[in-house]
Motif scaffolding. Structure first.
Motif, PDB file in Angstrom:
ATOM      1  N   ALA A   1       1.798   0.123  -8.264  1.00 47.83           N
ATOM      2  CA  ALA A   1       2.153  -0.791  -8.899  1.00 47.83           C
ATOM      3  C   ALA A   1       1.070  -2.143  -8.516  1.00 47.83           C
ATOM      4  O   ALA A   1       0.542  -2.211  -7.442  1.00 47.83           O
ATOM      5  N   ASP A   2       0.964  -3.043  -9.595  1.00 45.05           N
ATOM      6  CA  ASP A   2       0.252  -4.359  -9.266  1.00 45.05           C
ATOM      7  C   ASP A   2       0.780  -4.993  -8.118  1.00 45.05           C
ATOM      8  O   ASP A   2       0.046  -5.398  -7.484  1.00 45.05           O
ATOM      9  N   GLU A   3       2.054  -5.049  -7.826  1.00 44.46           N
ATOM     10  CA  GLU A   3       2.499  -5.676  -6.713  1.00 44.46           C
ATOM     11  C   GLU A   3       2.070  -5.276  -5.296  1.00 44.46           C
ATOM     12  O   GLU A   3       2.326  -5.753  -4.390  1.00 44.46           O
ATOM     13  N   GLY A   4       1.746  -3.775  -5.244  1.00 45.10           N
ATOM     14  CA  GLY A   4       1.430  -3.286  -4.116  1.00 45.10           C
ATOM     15  C   GLY A   4      -0.110  -3.724  -4.051  1.00 45.10           C
ATOM     16  O   GLY A   4      -0.696  -3.025  -2.896  1.00 45.10           O
ATOM     17  N   GLN A   5      -0.770  -4.044  -4.840  1.00 50.83           N
ATOM     18  CA  GLN A   5      -2.203  -4.306  -4.575  1.00 50.83           C
ATOM     19  C   GLN A   5      -2.658  -5.035  -3.457  1.00 50.83           C
ATOM     20  O   GLN A   5      -3.664  -4.648  -2.800  1.00 50.83           O
TER      21      GLN A   5
ATOM     22  N   ARG B   1      10.244   2.482  -2.626  1.00 55.26           N
ATOM     23  CA  ARG B   1       9.531   1.230  -2.211  1.00 55.26           C
ATOM     24  C   ARG B   1       7.974   1.824  -2.075  1.00 55.26           C
ATOM     25  O   ARG B   1       7.062   0.847  -2.353  1.00 55.26           O
ATOM     26  N   ASN B   2       7.842   3.109  -1.658  1.00 53.00           N
ATOM     27  CA  ASN B   2       6.477   3.661  -1.481  1.00 53.00           C
ATOM     28  C   ASN B   2       5.799   3.558  -2.839  1.00 53.00           C
ATOM     29  O   ASN B   2       4.507   3.407  -3.037  1.00 53.00           O
ATOM     30  N   ILE B   3       6.553   3.664  -3.955  1.00 55.07           N
ATOM     31  CA  ILE B   3       5.953   3.516  -5.463  1.00 55.07           C
ATOM     32  C   ILE B   3       5.216   2.288  -5.585  1.00 55.07           C
ATOM     33  O   ILE B   3       4.195   2.321  -6.250  1.00 55.07           O
TER      34      ILE B   3
ATOM     35  N   SER C   1       6.711  -2.758 -12.899  1.00 59.60           N
ATOM     36  CA  SER C   1       6.193  -1.579 -13.887  1.00 59.60           C
ATOM     37  C   SER C   1       5.234  -0.673 -13.123  1.00 59.60           C
ATOM     38  O   SER C   1       4.353  -1.053 -12.546  1.00 59.60           O
ATOM     39  N   ILE C   2       5.255   0.631 -13.563  1.00 59.31           N
ATOM     40  CA  ILE C   2       4.351   1.797 -12.926  1.00 59.31           C
ATOM     41  C   ILE C   2       4.005   2.747 -13.769  1.00 59.31           C
ATOM     42  O   ILE C   2       4.712   2.989 -14.766  1.00 59.31           O
TER      43      ILE C   2
END
Length: 494
Positions: A243-247, A236-238, A346-347
């Motif tokens: 990730a774009d999703e964490g922006q 989850r930290n990744i 995606s990462i």
């Protein structure tokens, strides 16, 4: 020197050597346990799926008919677990242990150290989970005497002055084999991880890890589920960092810090860039962003779980969106749809080596107090940035004292985070935990020479699934403090 004094010195030297050996043995044991947790991720995840299947089979036929898509969902879950495991195995293949992992574990005779290690395994490793005061942030070079590895500007450093017995204080990053708890030798040319990948791959090269016979028996070490849960936290930290999703979370937490640094240090010379320390480095994105602003940025991280992963992404990513992971598959709660739960991420969203980092960017592994109490650290840093970090302390006063000591006169301390004290709820364990209110934290900072320049509250999440029906939010304290010179401090007290 008299014979008696010479004998005393020799005995003291021997005791120090024995102590160092004992601590190294415990460190190896800790690292093996962490690697075993990573390796046991697919089996633990498979057990979850089997549990879901058992529950489904208990349904009456009429109820089963309403959920006729569930068997295919279970197979989709297995494919997602396989992809996550593929990423983990690639990461472990790249990991180079900082110690000789072939040493005999029977050398651990000291029950006091053994108990200290075991206590720590279940208390202070929760940095990756938001429910237990989380630690995130960046990187840069280490204290003198640290052991460094890496290439170019991406450097991972490990303090070598004193190995501690706390599992997550001993850290490394930089990459290669990885195996389980009782392997006789981790230096084989073909690691157990590689063997596991070969035997667990299907004809398309995908890693299929649902069978219990896949991993080498020596690697199949029975690790506590709490350890495997930390691996899920890392996944989850990744998302949060890479990730774009964490922006959105990065904009909430990192952008205010970056904007403040940019404003306070407008003239960042390439010949003499300002220095910034980021304790609680996590998976490294904040530190990388600070380095890209033109700072010589040092991250300090406490957790092998974090360091193994951050090193892999920072030092081994070849391109953007190189890997696909499925971070939300381990909870069936609060999902709007199966597609949301099983969606890929995606990462990394950027290629770290091409991000424009400042020369000198690296990572120091070790306990913040241990590493930065060193006399050579006094007055070294232009800025210290703490993000979701200060509440990880046993003694937050000690953290503040060290931050003050290592800053230059006029240096800046920027903080963002809650006060969810890491050791506050260690019931049944004699863990020291000093839990100050925000008002007391600021008062202690004033005592250590800090002047509050800016303060606000920022609402943010932490490793939250943005499509979940449940969103835990923090109303974090965000401040900028400046360390006053000794002369100014004296004037203010008169």
């Amino acid at each position: 020197m008299s014979r008696e004094m010479h004998q005393v010195v020799e005995e003291e030297d021997e005791e120090r050597r024995r102590q160092r050996k004992m601590e190294e043995v415990l460190e190896v044991k800790s690292l093996r346990r962490i690697i075993s947790a990573y390796l046991n991720y697919p089996d633990a995840a498979e057990e979850d799926v089997k549990r879901y299947e058992r529950s489904f089979k208990k349904l009456p036929p009429a109820h089963k008919a309403l959920l006729s898509h569930y068997p295919s969902k279970f197979q989709r879950l297995r494919r997602c677990i396989s992809m996550n495991s593929h990423f983990i195995y690639n990461m472990l293949e790249a990991f180079e242990p900082p110690l000789d992992m072939s040493q005999d574990m029977d050398g651990c005779e000291d029950s006091h150290h053994e108990h200290a290690l075991n206590d720590h395994l279940f208390s202070s490793e929760g940095n990756c989970c938001p429910s237990q005061s989380a630690s995130t942030t960046g990187m840069c070079c280490s204290k003198p005497g640290g052991a460094c590895c890496g290439q170019g500007n991406n450097t991972i450093c490990r303090s070598s002055d004193r190995v501690t017995t706390d599992e997550e204080v001993q850290i490394e990053g930089c990459c290669e084999p990885a195996t389980g708890s009782h392997l006789a030798n981790l230096q084989n040319s073909q690691s157990t991880v590689e063997l596991a990948k070969i035997c667990c791959s299907d004809s398309n090269g995908n890693v299929a890890l649902s069978h219990h016979d896949c991993l080498d028996p020596l690697v199949r070490f029975n690790v506590p589920l709490v350890d495997v849960d930390k691996v899920r936290c890392i996944i989850r930290n990744i998302v949060r960092d890479w990730a774009d999703e964490g922006q959105k979370e990065r904009d909430q937490c990192y952008k205010p810090i970056l904007d403040e640094l940019d404003s306070l240090f407008p003239n960042r010379s390439k010949d003499s860039p300002p220095t910034c320390l980021v304790p609680g480095a996590g998976l490294g994105r904040l530190a990388l962003e600070i380095s890209c602003l033109g700072f010589v940025c040092q991250g300090n991280e406490f957790s092998y779980y974090m360091m193994i992963c951050s090193s892999f992404i920072l030092n081994h990513a070849q391109t953007t969106e190189e890997w696909i992971i499925y971070p939300w598959i381990h909870s069936n709660c609060n999902s709007l749809s199966d597609s949301d739960q099983l969606r890929p991420v995606s990462i990394p969203d950027i290629h770290p080596a091409s991000a424009g980092i400042t020369e000198g960017f690296s990572m120091c592994g070790g306990d913040f107090v241990e590493v930065y109490s060193d006399p050579t650290q006094v007055g070294v840093w232009d800025a210290v940035v703490t993000c979701f970090f200060i509440d990880t302390a046993h003694n937050i006063i000690e953290y503040i004292e060290i931050i003050s000591r290592i800053l230059k006169d006029g240096g800046i301390w920027i903080n963002l985070g809650p006060l969810l004290y890491h050791f506050a709820d260690m019931y049944g364990q004699d863990e020291m935990s000093i839990e100050l209110s925000l008002e007391d934290v600021k008062r202690v900072a004033l005592h250590y020479g800090f002047q509050l320049e800016k303060e606000s509250r920022i609402e943010t999440t932490y490793t939250t699934n943005p499509l979940s029906m449940m969103q835990n939010r923090y109303f974090t304290a965000f401040w900028t403090m400046r360390k006053m010179s000794m002369a100014t401090q004296k004037d203010s007290t008169q």
